[in-house]
Motif scaffolding. Structure first.
Motif, PDB file in Angstrom:
ATOM      1  N   PRO A   1       0.853  -1.165  -0.008  1.00 26.47           N
ATOM      2  CA  PRO A   1       0.000  -0.097  -0.100  1.00 26.47           C
ATOM      3  C   PRO A   1       0.858   1.136   0.013  1.00 26.47           C
ATOM      4  O   PRO A   1       1.983   1.407   0.531  1.00 26.47           O
ATOM      5  CB  PRO A   1      -0.704  -0.382   1.285  1.00 26.47           C
ATOM      6  N   ALA A   2       0.473   2.108  -0.724  1.00 24.08           N
ATOM      7  CA  ALA A   2       1.243   3.457  -0.676  1.00 24.08           C
ATOM      8  C   ALA A   2       1.172   4.241   0.601  1.00 24.08           C
ATOM      9  O   ALA A   2       2.245   4.705   1.022  1.00 24.08           O
ATOM     10  CB  ALA A   2       0.519   4.643  -1.602  1.00 24.08           C
ATOM     11  N   PHE A   3      -0.036   4.214   1.367  1.00 31.29           N
ATOM     12  CA  PHE A   3      -0.051   4.809   2.900  1.00 31.29           C
ATOM     13  C   PHE A   3      -0.299   3.927   3.646  1.00 31.29           C
ATOM     14  O   PHE A   3      -1.023   2.902   3.504  1.00 31.29           O
ATOM     15  CB  PHE A   3      -0.878   6.080   2.741  1.00 31.29           C
ATOM     16  N   LEU A   4      -0.085   4.074   4.943  1.00 31.89           N
ATOM     17  CA  LEU A   4      -0.498   3.146   6.151  1.00 31.89           C
ATOM     18  C   LEU A   4      -1.896   3.440   6.569  1.00 31.89           C
ATOM     19  O   LEU A   4      -2.355   4.306   6.306  1.00 31.89           O
ATOM     20  CB  LEU A   4       0.249   3.628   7.323  1.00 31.89           C
ATOM     21  N   GLN A   5      -2.576   2.080   6.677  1.00 32.10           N
ATOM     22  CA  GLN A   5      -3.756   2.253   6.713  1.00 32.10           C
ATOM     23  C   GLN A   5      -4.415   1.554   8.195  1.00 32.10           C
ATOM     24  O   GLN A   5      -3.585   0.828   8.701  1.00 32.10           O
ATOM     25  CB  GLN A   5      -4.606   1.226   5.845  1.00 32.10           C
ATOM     26  N   MET A   6      -5.343   2.087   8.732  1.00 33.74           N
ATOM     27  CA  MET A   6      -5.745   1.695  10.107  1.00 33.74           C
ATOM     28  C   MET A   6      -5.959   0.108  10.213  1.00 33.74           C
ATOM     29  O   MET A   6      -5.719  -0.474  11.228  1.00 33.74           O
ATOM     30  CB  MET A   6      -7.183   2.264  10.580  1.00 33.74           C
ATOM     31  N   SER A   7      -6.406  -0.569   8.986  1.00 33.17           N
ATOM     32  CA  SER A   7      -6.674  -2.036   9.100  1.00 33.17           C
ATOM     33  C   SER A   7      -5.352  -2.541   9.405  1.00 33.17           C
ATOM     34  O   SER A   7      -5.114  -3.762   9.717  1.00 33.17           O
ATOM     35  CB  SER A   7      -7.168  -2.523   7.835  1.00 33.17           C
ATOM     36  N   ASP A   8      -4.270  -2.130   9.147  1.00 31.81           N
ATOM     37  CA  ASP A   8      -2.871  -2.980   9.276  1.00 31.81           C
ATOM     38  C   ASP A   8      -2.561  -2.784  10.724  1.00 31.81           C
ATOM     39  O   ASP A   8      -1.823  -3.803  11.219  1.00 31.81           O
ATOM     40  CB  ASP A   8      -1.730  -1.700   8.456  1.00 31.81           C
ATOM     41  N   TYR A   9      -3.314  -2.028  11.475  1.00 29.67           N
ATOM     42  CA  TYR A   9      -2.815  -1.958  13.168  1.00 29.67           C
ATOM     43  C   TYR A   9      -4.164  -2.325  13.929  1.00 29.67           C
ATOM     44  O   TYR A   9      -4.013  -2.446  15.116  1.00 29.67           O
ATOM     45  CB  TYR A   9      -2.256  -0.659  13.270  1.00 29.67           C
ATOM     46  N   PHE A  10      -5.377  -2.203  13.457  1.00 30.56           N
ATOM     47  CA  PHE A  10      -6.447  -2.445  14.304  1.00 30.56           C
ATOM     48  C   PHE A  10      -7.089  -4.223  14.512  1.00 30.56           C
ATOM     49  O   PHE A  10      -6.883  -4.619  15.418  1.00 30.56           O
ATOM     50  CB  PHE A  10      -7.707  -1.778  13.651  1.00 30.56           C
ATOM     51  N   TRP A  11      -7.331  -4.556  12.870  1.00 29.50           N
ATOM     52  CA  TRP A  11      -7.683  -6.177  13.074  1.00 29.50           C
ATOM     53  C   TRP A  11      -6.448  -6.889  13.412  1.00 29.50           C
ATOM     54  O   TRP A  11      -6.488  -7.736  14.218  1.00 29.50           O
ATOM     55  CB  TRP A  11      -8.361  -6.480  11.880  1.00 29.50           C
ATOM     56  N   GLU A  12      -5.522  -6.787  12.712  1.00 28.23           N
ATOM     57  CA  GLU A  12      -4.247  -7.507  12.863  1.00 28.23           C
ATOM     58  C   GLU A  12      -3.105  -6.566  12.808  1.00 28.23           C
ATOM     59  O   GLU A  12      -2.766  -5.929  11.999  1.00 28.23           O
ATOM     60  CB  GLU A  12      -4.123  -8.612  11.833  1.00 28.23           C
ATOM     61  N   LYS A  13      -2.079  -6.577  13.919  1.00 26.30           N
ATOM     62  CA  LYS A  13      -1.061  -5.632  13.567  1.00 26.30           C
ATOM     63  C   LYS A  13      -0.085  -5.834  12.646  1.00 26.30           C
ATOM     64  O   LYS A  13       0.287  -6.857  12.433  1.00 26.30           O
ATOM     65  CB  LYS A  13      -0.358  -5.843  15.136  1.00 26.30           C
ATOM     66  N   ASN A  14       0.139  -4.928  12.011  1.00 26.80           N
ATOM     67  CA  ASN A  14       1.290  -5.283  10.968  1.00 26.80           C
ATOM     68  C   ASN A  14       2.544  -5.729  11.601  1.00 26.80           C
ATOM     69  O   ASN A  14       3.264  -4.803  12.300  1.00 26.80           O
ATOM     70  CB  ASN A  14       1.333  -3.924  10.237  1.00 26.80           C
ATOM     71  N   GLN A  15       3.048  -6.604  11.249  1.00 26.65           N
ATOM     72  CA  GLN A  15       4.421  -7.269  11.508  1.00 26.65           C
ATOM     73  C   GLN A  15       5.533  -6.634  10.777  1.00 26.65           C
ATOM     74  O   GLN A  15       5.620  -6.928   9.657  1.00 26.65           O
ATOM     75  CB  GLN A  15       4.593  -8.645  11.538  1.00 26.65           C
ATOM     76  N   SER A  16       6.316  -5.638  11.358  1.00 23.47           N
ATOM     77  CA  SER A  16       7.544  -5.236  10.610  1.00 23.47           C
ATOM     78  C   SER A  16       8.706  -5.587  11.340  1.00 23.47           C
ATOM     79  O   SER A  16       8.824  -5.672  12.543  1.00 23.47           O
ATOM     80  CB  SER A  16       7.335  -3.715  10.874  1.00 23.47           C
ATOM     81  N   ASP A  17       9.696  -5.805  10.440  1.00 28.26           N
ATOM     82  CA  ASP A  17      11.152  -6.335  10.880  1.00 28.26           C
ATOM     83  C   ASP A  17      11.885  -5.158  11.375  1.00 28.26           C
ATOM     84  O   ASP A  17      13.067  -5.359  12.011  1.00 28.26           O
ATOM     85  CB  ASP A  17      11.970  -7.006   9.893  1.00 28.26           C
ATOM     86  N   TYR A  18      11.612  -4.056  10.942  1.00 26.68           N
ATOM     87  CA  TYR A  18      12.519  -2.635  11.295  1.00 26.68           C
ATOM     88  C   TYR A  18      11.799  -1.684  12.023  1.00 26.68           C
ATOM     89  O   TYR A  18      10.470  -1.503  12.019  1.00 26.68           O
ATOM     90  CB  TYR A  18      13.177  -2.191  10.083  1.00 26.68           C
ATOM     91  N   GLN A  19      12.435  -0.972  12.848  1.00 21.58           N
ATOM     92  CA  GLN A  19      11.911   0.210  13.583  1.00 21.58           C
ATOM     93  C   GLN A  19      11.989   1.377  12.144  1.00 21.58           C
ATOM     94  O   GLN A  19      12.726   1.342  11.286  1.00 21.58           O
ATOM     95  CB  GLN A  19      12.728   0.672  14.734  1.00 21.58           C
ATOM     96  N   LEU A  20      11.242   2.672  12.683  1.00 22.34           N
ATOM     97  CA  LEU A  20      11.535   3.834  11.954  1.00 22.34           C
ATOM     98  C   LEU A  20      12.903   4.183  11.471  1.00 22.34           C
ATOM     99  O   LEU A  20      13.818   3.952  12.424  1.00 22.34           O
ATOM    100  CB  LEU A  20      10.976   4.856  12.610  1.00 22.34           C
ATOM    101  N   PRO A  21      13.074   4.838  10.403  1.00 17.00           N
ATOM    102  CA  PRO A  21      12.384   4.857   9.241  1.00 17.00           C
ATOM    103  C   PRO A  21      11.914   3.669   8.292  1.00 17.00           C
ATOM    104  O   PRO A  21      11.374   4.069   7.525  1.00 17.00           O
ATOM    105  CB  PRO A  21      13.172   6.069   8.683  1.00 17.00           C
ATOM    106  N   TYR A  22      12.696   2.547   8.518  1.00 16.42           N
ATOM    107  CA  TYR A  22      12.484   1.678   7.627  1.00 16.42           C
ATOM    108  C   TYR A  22      11.351   0.511   7.939  1.00 16.42           C
ATOM    109  O   TYR A  22      10.850  -0.296   7.075  1.00 16.42           O
ATOM    110  CB  TYR A  22      13.787   0.686   7.647  1.00 16.42           C
ATOM    111  N   GLY A  23      10.635   0.756   8.990  1.00 15.55           N
ATOM    112  CA  GLY A  23       9.484  -0.034   9.503  1.00 15.55           C
ATOM    113  C   GLY A  23       8.629   0.643  10.726  1.00 15.55           C
ATOM    114  O   GLY A  23       9.015   1.781  10.956  1.00 15.55           O
ATOM    115  N   THR A  24       7.784  -0.059  10.950  1.00 11.50           N
ATOM    116  CA  THR A  24       7.001   0.515  12.304  1.00 11.50           C
ATOM    117  C   THR A  24       7.015  -0.198  13.368  1.00 11.50           C
ATOM    118  O   THR A  24       6.121   0.003  14.099  1.00 11.50           O
ATOM    119  CB  THR A  24       5.553   0.444  11.615  1.00 11.50           C
ATOM    120  N   LYS A  25       7.972  -1.137  13.682  1.00  6.85           N
ATOM    121  CA  LYS A  25       8.095  -1.830  14.810  1.00  6.85           C
ATOM    122  C   LYS A  25       7.999  -0.960  16.157  1.00  6.85           C
ATOM    123  O   LYS A  25       9.157  -0.223  16.079  1.00  6.85           O
ATOM    124  CB  LYS A  25       9.622  -2.807  14.680  1.00  6.85           C
TER     125      LYS A  25
END
Length: 334
Positions: free
Chosen positions: A67-91
């Motif tokens: 997705p181009a932009f982060l969406q609420m569904s990525d973190y509401f129903w099932e948390k988006n699993q990211s391998d990296y912290q900012l700026p390369y991920g949302t961990k």
């Protein structure tokens, strides 16, 4: 000697003098703008998926399946699993992101594939080469016009146009009037480099106590932008820019602190979104040129970037590869 011979000798002398003068001028002032490559405007052939097909050849494992932009569904129903912290991920930033995305609306662009199936995009850099370029009308004709940080439009319309589809920024670069420099429906796209960036946006949206720590320059305390005009760029594009275009290690522990500029990041994002990608106003003066300004709107030089985490020569190489592969096209000299 005939009259014709006299004229030939005089003509050769004049041409020789002119050539010497041109060579001297270019050597004496190598950073003056050269003639601009004006886009063909509406005549540019737009083939859907053309940039995507070319990008695959240069960028390893390139895919538009993000997705181009982060969406609420990525973190509401099932948390988006990211391998990296900012700026390369949302961990580690999932909770604060959920609070921000609950306020802003879901992903929506001012232009749709239904209304125009093939998107022609231009990424407008902040470089000095835009000054006196008269590219404003050309830039305005693109379907999507991306701008960067606090680069002004007001009073510079003749060179940079006045159409803004989206503006990529971070808190320290949000020191501008969003209404004066943007269109009413322009998307303000936050590029989060660190956790305080998200804390700043959350405080702005909720009118909470502002955070003052964690910034290299104090961001605005009052920022009048509608929540529906705000998006958060997917950090995936920062990851691709750093790891695949700049070959910078993003895996912890990171010894190299080099980070992509917002400009190169915007180009990477445009490759994901668009079918034709042109750039304008990119490129820095040579490091030996201490007096040439780097922006079209302010009198600062390369010295101002000495302590930044950006490697401009490294980025120039990445952009040249994209240009040589004809994945993107430059409207100004690079």
């Amino acid at each position: 000697m005939s009259c014709d011979s006299h004229w030939r000798i005089l003509l050769l002398f004049m041409l020789g003098t002119f050539s010497v003068a041109v060579v001297w001028y270019l050597r004496a002032e190598p950073y003056m703008p050269v003639p601009y490559m004006i886009a063909e405007d509406d005549r540019v052939v737009c083939l859907q998926g053309d940039v995507e097909r070319k990008a695959v050849l240069l960028i390893e494992n390139y895919t538009r399946d993000h997705p181009a932009f982060l969406q609420m569904s990525d973190y509401f129903w099932e948390k988006n699993q990211s391998d990296y912290q900012l700026p390369y991920g949302t961990k580690g930033s999932e909770d604060i992101l959920l609070k921000i995305l609950a306020i802003t609306t879901r992903y929506d662009l001012p232009i749709s594939r239904q209304s125009r199936p093939c998107w022609r995009c231009v990424v407008v850099g902040n470089g000095h080469r835009l000054k006196n370029s008269s590219l404003g009308d050309v830039i305005n004709k693109y379907d999507i016009v991306m701008r960067l940080n606090n680069a002004p439009v007001h009073k510079y319309e003749n060179d940079v146009g006045n159409k803004t589809t989206m503006r990529l920024f971070y808190p320290e670069s949000a020191d501008f009037d969003p209404h004066l420099q943007n269109n009413p429906n322009s998307l303000m796209v936050l590029v989060p480099f660190k956790t305080p960036d998200l804390q700043w946006l959350k405080a702005i949206l909720n009118n909470e106590k502002r955070f003052r720590k964690g910034f290299w320059k104090m961001p605005p305390l009052i920022w009048d932008v509608k929540p529906e005009n705000i998006r958060i760029l997917n950090p995936y594009f920062m990851e691709v820019t750093a790891a695949k275009l700049l070959n910078v290690s993003i895996k912890p522990p990171r010894k190299d602190k080099e980070k992509p500029t917002t400009g190169l990041l915007a180009i990477t994002f445009a490759l994901h979104l668009c079918d034709v990608v042109h750039i304008a106003g990119f490129g820095y003066p040579e490091s030996t040129n201490k007096k040439q300004t780097i922006h079209y709107y302010e009198q600062i030089t390369l010295k101002s970037m000495a302590d930044s985490d950006h490697n401009v020569s490294h980025e120039a190489q990445a952009i040249r590869k994209l240009l040589e592969a004809k994945i993107i096209r430059n409207l100004t000299h690079f």
